[in-house]
Design a protein around this motif. Structure first.
Motif, PDB file in Angstrom:
ATOM      1  N   SER A   1      43.542  46.316  53.236  1.00 66.49           N
ATOM      2  CA  SER A   1      42.455  46.228  52.272  1.00 66.49           C
ATOM      3  C   SER A   1      42.304  44.797  51.780  1.00 66.49           C
ATOM      4  O   SER A   1      43.236  43.981  51.858  1.00 66.49           O
ATOM      5  N   ALA A   2      41.130  44.485  51.246  1.00 67.99           N
ATOM      6  CA  ALA A   2      40.888  43.146  50.713  1.00 67.99           C
ATOM      7  C   ALA A   2      41.849  42.829  49.576  1.00 67.99           C
ATOM      8  O   ALA A   2      42.315  41.694  49.437  1.00 67.99           O
ATOM      9  N   ASP A   3      42.167  43.826  48.753  1.00 68.12           N
ATOM     10  CA  ASP A   3      43.105  43.600  47.643  1.00 68.12           C
ATOM     11  C   ASP A   3      44.494  43.259  48.159  1.00 68.12           C
ATOM     12  O   ASP A   3      45.179  42.375  47.620  1.00 68.12           O
ATOM     13  N   ARG A   4      44.929  43.941  49.205  1.00 70.74           N
ATOM     14  CA  ARG A   4      46.236  43.678  49.785  1.00 70.74           C
ATOM     15  C   ARG A   4      46.295  42.274  50.382  1.00 70.74           C
ATOM     16  O   ARG A   4      47.265  41.531  50.182  1.00 70.74           O
ATOM     17  N   LEU A   5      45.260  41.876  51.099  1.00 70.56           N
ATOM     18  CA  LEU A   5      45.224  40.543  51.691  1.00 70.56           C
ATOM     19  C   LEU A   5      45.290  39.470  50.605  1.00 70.56           C
ATOM     20  O   LEU A   5      45.992  38.465  50.741  1.00 70.56           O
ATOM     21  N   ARG A   6      44.547  39.689  49.536  1.00 72.28           N
ATOM     22  CA  ARG A   6      44.525  38.707  48.447  1.00 72.28           C
ATOM     23  C   ARG A   6      45.898  38.576  47.798  1.00 72.28           C
ATOM     24  O   ARG A   6      46.363  37.463  47.528  1.00 72.28           O
ATOM     25  N   SER A   7      46.560  39.686  47.568  1.00 73.80           N
ATOM     26  CA  SER A   7      47.874  39.638  46.923  1.00 73.80           C
ATOM     27  C   SER A   7      48.913  38.980  47.818  1.00 73.80           C
ATOM     28  O   SER A   7      49.796  38.253  47.333  1.00 73.80           O
ATOM     29  N   VAL A   8      48.827  39.199  49.123  1.00 77.70           N
ATOM     30  CA  VAL A   8      49.762  38.570  50.055  1.00 77.70           C
ATOM     31  C   VAL A   8      49.525  37.064  50.111  1.00 77.70           C
ATOM     32  O   VAL A   8      50.463  36.262  50.059  1.00 77.70           O
ATOM     33  N   ALA A   9      48.254  36.665  50.217  1.00 82.49           N
ATOM     34  CA  ALA A   9      47.933  35.242  50.308  1.00 82.49           C
ATOM     35  C   ALA A   9      48.337  34.497  49.039  1.00 82.49           C
ATOM     36  O   ALA A   9      48.777  33.345  49.094  1.00 82.49           O
ATOM     37  N   ALA A  10      48.210  35.156  47.890  1.00 83.69           N
ATOM     38  CA  ALA A  10      48.462  34.495  46.609  1.00 83.69           C
ATOM     39  C   ALA A  10      49.907  34.049  46.437  1.00 83.69           C
ATOM     40  O   ALA A  10      50.187  33.138  45.648  1.00 83.69           O
ATOM     41  N   VAL A  11      50.840  34.674  47.154  1.00 77.85           N
ATOM     42  CA  VAL A  11      52.260  34.330  46.980  1.00 77.85           C
ATOM     43  C   VAL A  11      52.788  33.456  48.120  1.00 77.85           C
ATOM     44  O   VAL A  11      53.991  33.183  48.178  1.00 77.85           O
ATOM     45  N   GLN A  12      51.901  33.003  48.991  1.00 80.40           N
ATOM     46  CA  GLN A  12      52.348  32.165  50.095  1.00 80.40           C
ATOM     47  C   GLN A  12      52.661  30.751  49.610  1.00 80.40           C
ATOM     48  O   GLN A  12      52.022  30.234  48.692  1.00 80.40           O
ATOM     49  N   ARG A  13      53.611  30.134  50.247  1.00 80.06           N
ATOM     50  CA  ARG A  13      53.968  28.768  49.900  1.00 80.06           C
ATOM     51  C   ARG A  13      52.813  27.819  50.245  1.00 80.06           C
ATOM     52  O   ARG A  13      52.267  27.854  51.335  1.00 80.06           O
ATOM     53  N   GLY A  14      52.455  26.982  49.301  1.00 81.85           N
ATOM     54  CA  GLY A  14      51.392  26.014  49.520  1.00 81.85           C
ATOM     55  C   GLY A  14      49.989  26.574  49.440  1.00 81.85           C
ATOM     56  O   GLY A  14      49.029  25.882  49.787  1.00 81.85           O
ATOM     57  N   VAL A  15      49.832  27.798  48.948  1.00 86.84           N
ATOM     58  CA  VAL A  15      48.496  28.384  48.848  1.00 86.84           C
ATOM     59  C   VAL A  15      47.622  27.553  47.905  1.00 86.84           C
ATOM     60  O   VAL A  15      48.095  27.011  46.904  1.00 86.84           O
ATOM     61  N   GLU A  16      46.348  27.455  48.237  1.00 88.72           N
ATOM     62  CA  GLU A  16      45.389  26.725  47.415  1.00 88.72           C
ATOM     63  C   GLU A  16      44.229  27.652  47.074  1.00 88.72           C
ATOM     64  O   GLU A  16      43.794  28.448  47.903  1.00 88.72           O
TER      65      GLU A  16
END
Length: 275
Positions: A175-190
């Motif tokens: 889901s879009a919510d799941r993708l957003r939550s995963v991306a938000a905790v990645q190292r170096g995310v902008e």
């Protein structure tokens, strides 16, 4: 998949520093993460395909196709849009001013695209004409054990040979919510968001001056490209506005911005030299 699993990813064959300036011009809130040595991923924070209080819902494939085209026409690197909803899943590859190419599978994995699209896809990404094309052609054949999610993961598996490596959890058909939550905790995310035309001009000029396309920045070729962008951008922007298509309107806006910035940069540099 079901209606709640609608989602999308934008994969750019460039590093985050190169992608960032153009991503701002989409005027959408997104998360930008690294996806391998030569790739970056843009994860939408919103869900524009759901529509809003003043607009009708728009198919996710149309939204992503517009975004991919907008990014590709202003860059020297290809953009791959992956999308899925309750009924279908697929991809759109945009590269420069060439016509985008894509493929679609039904939710159960039934292929409904054209085989030629896969071969064009391979050529534009510079994939191996034997091994990689064989892997792609497998995705166009019936397979009762492969649903749409498996098809997209198979596509990404082929692209790992180009250096693409998505962070764990950033997987098609989530889901879009799941993708957003995963991306938000990645190292170096902008976080990429629209901050106005002044900042857009600044980051665009920074990107131009640090790029390796010097011969296309100034001179007759640069002016010709800018004129083409302006001529193509205005009708595309108006068409997108009439159709309430945010993706294609964004493509027109980016073309107009690129053309205007190209001419402005040429004049500014000429003026600076004259003084």
């Amino acid at each position: 998949m079901n209606a709640t699993s609608t989602g999308a990813l934008l994969l750019c064959r460039a590093d985050p520093e190169t992608v960032r300036p153009l991503a701002h011009l989409l005027r959408e809130q997104m998360l930008l993460v690294r996806a391998g040595e030569e790739w970056s991923a843009l994860v939408p924070e919103g869900k524009p395909w759901n529509g809003g209080t003043e607009q009708e819902p728009e198919p996710v494939d149309r939204v992503l196709g517009g975004w991919a085209t907008a990014l590709a026409v202003g860059s020297t690197w290809p953009v791959l849009a992956l999308w899925w909803d309750a009924d279908r899943a697929g991809f759109t590859l945009a590269a420069g001013f060439r016509r985008p190419v894509g493929y679609i599978w039904l939710t159960d994995g039934t292929p409904v695209g054209e085989d030629e699209a896969m071969r064009t896809f391979a050529v534009r990404l510079g994939l191996d004409p034997v091994l990689d094309v064989q892997g792609l052609e497998e995705l166009t054949r019936p397979d009762p054990d492969a649903d749409a999610g498996a098809r997209l993961r198979g596509l990404l598996a082929v692209l790992t040979r180009t250096g693409l490596t998505l962070p764990a959890g950033l997987s098609p058909c989530e889901s879009a919510d799941r993708l957003r939550s995963v991306a938000a905790v990645q190292r170096g995310v902008e976080r990429v968001e629209w901050t106005g035309w002044r900042d857009a001009v600044r980051v665009e000029l920074d990107a131009v001056e640090s790029s390796r396309i010097g011969p296309w920045v100034r001179g007759p070729r640069a002016r010709a490209v800018a004129a083409v962008q302006l001529a193509a951008g205005l009708p595309l922007l108006l068409w997108g506005a009439r159709r309430r298509s945010g993706g294609w309107a964004a493509a027109g806006a980016v073309l107009l911005a690129q053309g205007a910035l190209g001419l402005a940069y040429e004049r500014a540099r000429a003026g600076a030299e004259a003084s």
